[in-house]
Design a protein around this motif. Structure first.
Motif, PDB file in Angstrom:
ATOM      1  N   LEU A  78     -47.268 -45.838  27.955  1.00 56.13           N
ATOM      2  CA  LEU A  78     -46.237 -46.735  27.432  1.00 56.13           C
ATOM      3  C   LEU A  78     -45.674 -46.202  26.119  1.00 56.13           C
ATOM      4  O   LEU A  78     -44.456 -46.193  25.914  1.00 56.13           O
ATOM      5  CB  LEU A  78     -46.817 -48.137  27.233  1.00 56.13           C
ATOM      6  N   VAL A  79     -46.531 -45.712  25.243  1.00 59.30           N
ATOM      7  CA  VAL A  79     -46.076 -45.133  23.971  1.00 59.30           C
ATOM      8  C   VAL A  79     -45.207 -43.906  24.238  1.00 59.30           C
ATOM      9  O   VAL A  79     -44.160 -43.715  23.595  1.00 59.30           O
ATOM     10  CB  VAL A  79     -47.288 -44.784  23.076  1.00 59.30           C
ATOM     11  N   PHE A  80     -45.596 -43.084  25.184  1.00 61.21           N
ATOM     12  CA  PHE A  80     -44.823 -41.894  25.531  1.00 61.21           C
ATOM     13  C   PHE A  80     -43.434 -42.266  26.046  1.00 61.21           C
ATOM     14  O   PHE A  80     -42.429 -41.686  25.620  1.00 61.21           O
ATOM     15  CB  PHE A  80     -45.585 -41.076  26.580  1.00 61.21           C
ATOM     16  N   ILE A  81     -43.368 -43.236  26.930  1.00 59.99           N
ATOM     17  CA  ILE A  81     -42.077 -43.674  27.475  1.00 59.99           C
ATOM     18  C   ILE A  81     -41.204 -44.269  26.378  1.00 59.99           C
ATOM     19  O   ILE A  81     -40.003 -43.983  26.298  1.00 59.99           O
ATOM     20  CB  ILE A  81     -42.295 -44.694  28.626  1.00 59.99           C
ATOM     21  N   LEU A  82     -41.783 -45.095  25.514  1.00 57.51           N
ATOM     22  CA  LEU A  82     -41.016 -45.682  24.413  1.00 57.51           C
ATOM     23  C   LEU A  82     -40.527 -44.611  23.440  1.00 57.51           C
ATOM     24  O   LEU A  82     -39.412 -44.714  22.902  1.00 57.51           O
ATOM     25  CB  LEU A  82     -41.851 -46.737  23.685  1.00 57.51           C
ATOM     26  N   ALA A  83     -41.332 -43.585  23.217  1.00 58.90           N
ATOM     27  CA  ALA A  83     -40.907 -42.488  22.349  1.00 58.90           C
ATOM     28  C   ALA A  83     -39.720 -41.741  22.957  1.00 58.90           C
ATOM     29  O   ALA A  83     -38.776 -41.385  22.240  1.00 58.90           O
ATOM     30  CB  ALA A  83     -42.074 -41.539  22.102  1.00 58.90           C
ATOM     31  N   ILE A  84     -39.757 -41.510  24.245  1.00 57.59           N
ATOM     32  CA  ILE A  84     -38.633 -40.843  24.913  1.00 57.59           C
ATOM     33  C   ILE A  84     -37.373 -41.695  24.814  1.00 57.59           C
ATOM     34  O   ILE A  84     -36.293 -41.181  24.485  1.00 57.59           O
ATOM     35  CB  ILE A  84     -38.982 -40.529  26.387  1.00 57.59           C
ATOM     36  N   ILE A  85     -37.501 -42.971  25.081  1.00 64.54           N
ATOM     37  CA  ILE A  85     -36.343 -43.868  24.991  1.00 64.54           C
ATOM     38  C   ILE A  85     -35.807 -43.895  23.560  1.00 64.54           C
ATOM     39  O   ILE A  85     -34.591 -43.827  23.337  1.00 64.54           O
ATOM     40  CB  ILE A  85     -36.720 -45.278  25.481  1.00 64.54           C
TER      41      ILE A  85
END
Length: 62
Positions: free
Chosen positions: A17-24
């Motif tokens: 989830l942190v990885f996806i939010l960082a990409i966004i």
């Protein structure tokens, strides 16, 4: 043993989830930077255009 597996999957899902939010967040930041750069370029081009218009109108007067 099953509690360790559950904790492991929980940590993995949080990291995902942190990885996806960082990409966004990076994509949004990049888009904002592009928009700001384009606005700056447009301002410069408008200034150049207005200066050229004023010079051409001064030359037409003579």
């Amino acid at each position: 043993m099953s509690s360790m597996t559950t904790i492991g999957f929980g940590i993995f899902s949080i990291l995902y989830l942190v990885f996806i939010l960082a990409i966004i967040g990076f994509v949004i930041w990049f888009m904002v930077q592009i928009i700001q750069t384009q606005r700056a370029k447009v301002r410069v081009l408008q200034e150049i255009s207005s200066k050229m218009d004023s010079k051409s109108s001064n030359r037409d007067a003579f």
